[in-house]
Design a protein around this motif. Structure first.
Motif, short mmCIF file in Angstrom:
data_model
loop_
_atom_site.label_atom_id
_atom_site.label_comp_id
_atom_site.label_asym_id
_atom_site.label_seq_id
_atom_site.Cartn_x
_atom_site.Cartn_y
_atom_site.Cartn_z
N UNK A 164 0.83 -1.21 0.00
CA UNK A 164 0.00 0.00 0.00
C UNK A 164 0.86 1.26 0.00
N UNK A 165 2.09 1.14 -0.48
CA UNK A 165 3.04 2.24 -0.40
C UNK A 165 2.88 3.28 -1.50
N UNK A 166 2.30 2.89 -2.63
CA UNK A 166 2.16 3.83 -3.74
C UNK A 166 1.10 3.30 -4.70
N UNK A 167 0.50 4.15 -5.53
CA UNK A 167 -0.56 3.72 -6.43
C UNK A 167 -0.04 2.75 -7.50
N UNK A 168 -0.95 1.94 -8.00
CA UNK A 168 -0.61 1.02 -9.07
C UNK A 168 -1.06 -0.39 -8.78
N UNK A 169 -0.98 -1.21 -9.82
CA UNK A 169 -1.27 -2.65 -9.67
C UNK A 169 0.08 -3.38 -9.73
N UNK A 170 0.46 -4.01 -8.63
CA UNK A 170 1.77 -4.64 -8.62
C UNK A 170 1.80 -5.83 -7.66
#
Length: 533
Positions: free
Chosen positions: A463-469
């Motif tokens: 949950x550290x930064x936006x995106x799908x990873x």
């Protein structure tokens, strides 16, 4: 477009200084030497003993104790005998200095401070962000941008404004603080970054950048508090990013009676020694100890040093051994993810690219750029590699974790809040095969095994930064790689959730108090208590 020769020169200059420095907007005001007792602004002696935190990069318990046993770390042996020693403090995740230092200064994991790792992909800017890189990477990436990210954007923009740093909180209390060669240093005092002239010309950057930091800020050759410090700031000494520079700058504050209530001094060189020689080496500890000896000597006697200052010495992350054979040791994530289109690191992703990889030594973020590509498809591909350890992704509000070399049938799903409580007082919902994370459950209690505080640390990264990873780690002995990633064959690396990368020592003198838990994430609150006792 710069020529390849110009890029090579710039790469050499920037590699000489992994993270770059700044200089205070106002010159440091010298005083008559009055001894080491810290003074307030009106010249009176402060009521409380100052706290000096010495952060030794990649300091670990076993080599520290071996260095002491061999008589090669007398200063650390002295401080250990005079205080309390905690050998198993849990680091942040990924176990990379930039994320760990962000956790130390903000008292939060990456889900709140938003510094995901040494490298990561910004969805908003459609580019990779690097705070450091290897020699081969240097010739392929935008080095001036790396410089800007490392010395300005990291602290001023990318580190979340919603999480106050130690320096900011102390400023709010009307207290001074100091940062010596630390990576994360955001505060409330205006400073001007000074770019070295050779780098300024080669990178075509402005000579100055405005930032905010602590009251006293020293960052390699470009933030010298001591105007006579020259020997340790040469290019071959990484422009001052070395142990001796850090010690001399800290000693300068002591000598001139300007030691503030809190000083954080970073000794960087042990990290490179461990990377090169492996986790058992004590050469870097011996060098750090010599720097520490010079600090203690500033007081006239070491006994006087511990009487007048509360000393805290700590590591940031551990490192684990990497196999010497490249074919055995290196897990090439590009090959593993070959069915997908992966852009080269020399350009931003384009419309038809599907996957981006951000390798952080023994940990990596794998991003699904193609909206038609599911995270479960990436996980299935990654599970084919038995040398991978933990493979995790978000699914709604939950996190799904499986292991490398598996068919995905062994998996655990969890999320914050629920009936299970861990040893740190955190509550979780947990379903499935908890052995994937080496977790034991009994009567609604969770006990961690070889992955300390794994639920909170992994939740922070995902949950550290936006995106799908997808977050993936390597088993001990192995290292992850993408295009031109540096390797540490026969040496050591870090980054993972495993205890071999995650446990560091903490040495404390001058107080019987201790942090709420044995975790770096809880040190900020404790340091604030110490300063305000």
């Amino acid at each position: 477009m710069k020529s390849r020769w110009t890029c090579a020169i710039l790469a050499f200059l920037l590699l000489s200084l992994p993270l770059f420095g700044c200089k205070a907007g106002e010159p440091f005001q010298l005083q008559e030497k009055k001894g080491p007792a810290p003074l307030s602004d009106d010249g009176s002696v402060q009521a409380h003993k100052p706290v000096v935190v010495i952060l030794i990069d990649s300091l670990m318990d076993k080599p520290l104790q071996e260095a002491i046993r061999q008589g090669r770390a007398p200063a650390l042996a002295f401080l250990q005998a005079k205080g309390h020693y905690f050998p198993r403090i849990v680091s942040s995740f990924p176990t990379m200095s930039v994320t760990i230092d962000s956790t130390l200064l903000t008292g939060s994991y990456a889900d709140r401070h938003h510094i995901p790792g040494l490298s990561w992909y910004s969805e908003a800017e459609n580019r990779m962000i690097y705070y450091g890189y290897g020699p081969k990477e240097a010739l392929k990436i935008d080095q001036p941008q790396v410089l800007l990210d490392a010395i300005q954007q990291l602290n001023q923009t990318q580190l979340s404004k919603d999480t106050k740093t130690l320096h900011e909180e102390l400023a709010d209390l009307g207290k001074d603080s100091a940062s010596i060669n630390a990576i994360v240093w955001r505060g409330k005092t205006a400073h001007t970054l000074k770019i070295p002239h050779l780098i300024e010309v080669a990178a075509q950057l402005p000579g100055e950048l405005s930032v905010t930091g602590p009251t006293f800020m020293s960052y390699a050759a470009f933030a010298q508090l001591d105007p006579n410090q020259k020997r340790h700031t040469r290019i071959w000494r990484k422009y001052g990013m070395n142990d001796e520079f850090s010690a001399q700058e800290t000693a300068f504050l002591i000598d001139h009676s300007r030691l503030p209530p809190l000083t954080i001094a970073y000794l960087p060189e042990n990290d490179a020694e461990v990377h090169k020689k492996g986790p058992a080496t004590i050469d870097g500890i011996e060098n750090a100890d010599k720097a520490l000896q010079s600090l203690l000597d500033t007081f006239g006697s070491w006994d006087q040093a511990v009487e007048e200052v509360r000393w805290i010495v700590m590591g940031d992350s551990a490192q684990s051994a990497v196999k010497a054979d490249r074919q055995a040791a290196i897990i090439d994530l590009r090959s593993l993810l070959a069915p997908f289109l992966i852009p080269p690191i020399s350009r931003p992703p384009q419309a038809n690219d599907q996957v981006v990889i951000a390798a952080n030594e023994r940990m990596a973020y794998v991003y699904a750029l193609d909206p038609k590509l599911s995270l479960s498809a990436l996980v299935t591909q990654l599970q084919r590699e038995p040398r991978l350890d933990i493979i995790a992704r978000k699914e709604g509000s939950s996190i799904v974790v499986s292991a490398g070399g598996s068919d995905g049938k062994r998996r655990v799903t969890y999320k914050p809040g629920g009936p299970f409580q861990d040893e740190y007082g955190q509550s979780w919902s947990l379903q499935g095969d908890a052995s994937v994370l080496d977790i034991k459950r009994a009567k609604k209690r969770i006990t961690y095994g070889k992955y300390p505080d794994v639920l909170a640390r992994l939740n922070g990264a995902l949950n550290s930064h936006p995106g799908r990873y997808v977050v993936v780690t390597a088993q001990p002995g192995y290292e992850l790689a993408t295009e031109s990633s540096p390797a540490h064959l026969g040496g050591a690396a870090h980054g993972s959730l495993h205890e071999v990368d995650s446990l560091v020592p903490l040495l404390v003198t001058g107080t019987d108090s201790r942090p709420k838990t044995n975790r770096i994430v809880d040190l900020k609150e404790w340091l604030l208590r110490l300063v305000n006792e």
